[in-house]
Design an enzyme around this catalytic site. Structure first.
Site, PDB file in Angstrom:
ATOM      1  N   HIS A  70     -11.614  10.172  32.387  1.00 16.07           N
ATOM      2  CA  HIS A  70     -12.967  10.598  32.762  1.00 16.07           C
ATOM      3  C   HIS A  70     -13.704  11.010  31.495  1.00 16.07           C
ATOM      4  O   HIS A  70     -13.227  11.887  30.755  1.00 16.07           O
ATOM      5  CB  HIS A  70     -12.917  11.824  33.662  1.00 16.07           C
ATOM      6  CG  HIS A  70     -12.320  11.600  35.015  1.00 16.07           C
ATOM      7  ND1 HIS A  70     -13.080  11.376  36.132  1.00 16.07           N
ATOM      8  CD2 HIS A  70     -11.027  11.600  35.434  1.00 16.07           C
ATOM      9  CE1 HIS A  70     -12.286  11.252  37.189  1.00 16.07           C
ATOM     10  NE2 HIS A  70     -11.038  11.382  36.795  1.00 16.07           N
ATOM     11  N   HIS A  88      -6.766   6.348  34.382  1.00 15.22           N
ATOM     12  CA  HIS A  88      -8.166   6.332  33.949  1.00 15.22           C
ATOM     13  C   HIS A  88      -8.493   7.612  33.192  1.00 15.22           C
ATOM     14  O   HIS A  88      -7.873   8.656  33.402  1.00 15.22           O
ATOM     15  CB  HIS A  88      -9.102   6.184  35.154  1.00 15.22           C
ATOM     16  CG  HIS A  88      -8.808   7.153  36.249  1.00 15.22           C
ATOM     17  ND1 HIS A  88      -7.822   6.936  37.181  1.00 15.22           N
ATOM     18  CD2 HIS A  88      -9.348   8.363  36.542  1.00 15.22           C
ATOM     19  CE1 HIS A  88      -7.771   7.954  38.014  1.00 15.22           C
ATOM     20  NE2 HIS A  88      -8.669   8.845  37.638  1.00 15.22           N
TER      21      HIS A  88
HETATM   22  P1  5GP Z   1      -9.045  11.044  39.859  1.00 11.21           P
HETATM   23  O1  5GP Z   1      -9.312  12.034  40.950  1.00 11.21           O
HETATM   24  O2  5GP Z   1      -7.946  10.073  40.254  1.00 11.21           O
HETATM   25  O3  5GP Z   1      -8.823  11.633  38.506  1.00 11.21           O
HETATM   26  O4  5GP Z   1     -10.393  10.214  39.704  1.00 11.21           O
HETATM   27  C1  5GP Z   1     -10.717   9.126  40.493  1.00 11.21           C
HETATM   28  C2  5GP Z   1     -12.197   8.929  40.360  1.00 11.21           C
HETATM   29  O5  5GP Z   1     -12.521   7.645  40.858  1.00 11.21           O
HETATM   30  C3  5GP Z   1     -13.026   9.935  41.171  1.00 11.21           C
HETATM   31  O6  5GP Z   1     -13.824  10.702  40.276  1.00 11.21           O
HETATM   32  C4  5GP Z   1     -13.874   9.057  42.084  1.00 11.21           C
HETATM   33  O7  5GP Z   1     -15.202   9.497  42.197  1.00 11.21           O
HETATM   34  C5  5GP Z   1     -13.792   7.698  41.424  1.00 11.21           C
HETATM   35  N1  5GP Z   1     -13.858   6.580  42.345  1.00 11.21           N
HETATM   36  C6  5GP Z   1     -13.112   6.408  43.480  1.00 11.21           C
HETATM   37  N2  5GP Z   1     -13.427   5.228  44.053  1.00 11.21           N
HETATM   38  C7  5GP Z   1     -14.378   4.654  43.270  1.00 11.21           C
HETATM   39  C8  5GP Z   1     -15.099   3.417  43.355  1.00 11.21           C
HETATM   40  O8  5GP Z   1     -14.927   2.600  44.263  1.00 11.21           O
HETATM   41  N3  5GP Z   1     -15.982   3.155  42.367  1.00 11.21           N
HETATM   42  C9  5GP Z   1     -16.211   4.034  41.348  1.00 11.21           C
HETATM   43  N4  5GP Z   1     -17.119   3.671  40.442  1.00 11.21           N
HETATM   44  N5  5GP Z   1     -15.547   5.204  41.233  1.00 11.21           N
HETATM   45  C10 5GP Z   1     -14.657   5.506  42.194  1.00 11.21           C
END
Ligand code: 5GP
Ligand code: ZN
Length: 146
Positions: free
Chosen positions: A107, A105
């Protein structure tokens, strides 16, 4: 584009509609929805609509498809709020790099001021490097393309 899902993946569940999300854009290839954490207001995630764990697993076609959509979505997020003055686009790969959801993903983090709730630190270590050190690292990376 192929649509392969991982039944245990939270973002695949969001794509399939099994978990609700505040979707702001979607088409056959990508989905963009509000990050639950809202690091800054408008914080949006862009994901491919096929399960791919991280950037290392993209082939050129998937990259072309997904990356092509990011500027359009970034402009929409920016234009939705006149207080947005910039944007960090962040892609974490691996736990050590702060990845917590292993469906790739991007951001989109709108920036309002340098005092808002997003921080990123690039330490300047150049004082510890000389020509030999730079060249050794350069050679190690270049060798991977052979
Ligand atoms: P990472 O830390 O892997 O770069 O980002 C994962 C992101 O997914 C985090 O910013 C977290 O807030 C978001 N996230 C985790 N679970 C969910 C969810 O169920 N729904 C949404 N909309 N975001 C989520
Ligand atoms: Zn997934």
């Amino acid at each position: 584009m192929t649509h392969d899902y991982d039944d245990d993946c939270i973002f695949c569940k969001i794509i399939k509609g099994e978990i609700p999300s505040y979707t702001v854009y979607e088409d056959d290839d990508v989905k963009a929805f509000l990050d639950i954490s809202q690091g800054t207001p408008g914080h949006t995630l862009v994901i491919p609509k096929t399960h791919v764990p991280d950037i290392f697993a993209y082939d050129a076609d998937l990259a072309a498809t997904v990356f092509a959509k990011i500027p359009m979505i970034a402009r929409a997020v920016r234009d939705a709020n006149p207080a947005i003055n910039g944007m960090n686009i962040v892609n974490n790969n691996g736990e050590v790099a702060y990845q917590s959801v292993f469906h790739s993903h991007f951001h989109l983090v709108p920036r309002y001021t340098d005092q808002d709730d997003f921080k990123m630190v690039f330490k300047d270590n150049s004082a510890n490097y000389d020509d030999a050190k730079y060249a050794a690292i350069q050679a190690q990376i270049q060798a991977q393309f052979n």
